[in-house]
Enzyme design. Structure first.
Site, mmCIF file in Angstrom:
data_model
loop_
_atom_site.group_PDB
_atom_site.id
_atom_site.type_symbol
_atom_site.label_atom_id
_atom_site.label_comp_id
_atom_site.label_asym_id
_atom_site.label_seq_id
_atom_site.Cartn_x
_atom_site.Cartn_y
_atom_site.Cartn_z
ATOM 1 N N HIS A 44 0.869 -1.169 0.000
ATOM 2 C CA HIS A 44 0.000 0.000 0.000
ATOM 3 C C HIS A 44 0.908 1.221 0.000
ATOM 4 O O HIS A 44 2.008 1.196 0.562
ATOM 5 C CB HIS A 44 -0.890 0.023 1.245
ATOM 6 C CG HIS A 44 -1.529 1.367 1.475
ATOM 7 N ND1 HIS A 44 -2.510 1.873 0.655
ATOM 8 C CD2 HIS A 44 -1.292 2.318 2.423
ATOM 9 C CE1 HIS A 44 -2.870 3.067 1.102
ATOM 10 N NE2 HIS A 44 -2.141 3.367 2.170
ATOM 11 N N CYS A 118 -4.696 1.816 -4.698
ATOM 12 C CA CYS A 118 -4.057 2.909 -3.971
ATOM 13 C C CYS A 118 -2.769 3.366 -4.628
ATOM 14 O O CYS A 118 -2.418 4.561 -4.590
ATOM 15 C CB CYS A 118 -3.786 2.491 -2.530
ATOM 16 S SG CYS A 118 -2.790 0.981 -2.368
#
Length: 221
Positions: A44, A118
């Protein structure tokens, strides 16, 4: 010649508005400790500007999925490293307008692990602000998955995590506080770790005590 300024009267030569743009990268799974040596990993990332970190996550509604957290402290994940992407000279108020406009392009119900995750978000923001891309290894798994979806388990190819964001009072800086209701049951994903792979918002629960996650309110042009 006089100092350059914007239509709002902001002096572009005033270096007090200068701020670094930083990519903060997190491990989504302990497997990264081993797979990273082979050039693979599940990560992430968030983009840090003016002392706040911005990321993108999934929910079921056609509203902003862009959220704000304290730098290097996205709940549910293990901070790995920070990568400098350059510096910009932009007042916080102007950046707030920028990120609210971008939020309108990143609705929570459009999140997809392979095509719009993301890391796609942080890459887009980095390009717009600094004309630089994030390192390829950060989103390599998504690129491989787009070429050959069989590389990923079917359970990781679902579009969104079933989370319901609720907005409350708006703060002075334009963000809105966030509550996430109990996830709806899904037959596609039934393992907590797999949910976390899809979206950082899935790692936040009403019982977790993580009150520092806020959605960025989108602005319609």
């Amino acid at each position: 010649m006089g100092a350059e300024s914007t239509s709002s009267g902001i002096d572009r030569n005033d270096k007090s508005y200068e701020t670094p743009v930083v990519l903060n990268v997190y491990d989504l799974t302990p497997i990264n400790n081993y797979s990273v040596w082979f050039g693979l990993g599940i990560f992430h990332s968030g983009i840090e500007v003016h002392g706040k970190e911005y990321g993108f996550g999934a929910h079921d509604f056609p509203v902003s999925g862009v959220f704000e957290v304290e730098p290097k402290a996205c709940p549910g994940f293990i901070y790995r490293c920070s990568i400098s992407l350059g510096r910009i000279n932009m007042p916080p108020s102007e950046f707030r307008t920028f990120i609210e406009n971008v939020a309108a392009e990143y609705h929570g119900d459009t999140y997809h692990l392979i095509s719009k995750n993301c890391n796609h978000f942080t890459d887009d923001i980095a390009c717009r602000l600094t004309e630089k891309r994030i390192p390829g290894w950060v989103n390599r798994l998504a690129r491989l998955g787009s070429l050959c979806s069989c590389l990923l388990p079917e359970s990781l190819q679902v579009t969104t995590v079933k989370q319901t964001p609720e907005y409350h009072h708006e703060s002075e800086d334009g963000t809105e506080s966030l509550t996430i209701t109990t996830p709806r049951e899904s037959t596609e994903v039934d393992d907590d770790q797999e949910k976390r792979l899809l979206s950082p918002l899935a790692a936040v629960s009403p019982m977790s005590g993580c009150g520092d996650v806020t959605f960025v309110k989108e602005t319609h042009k």
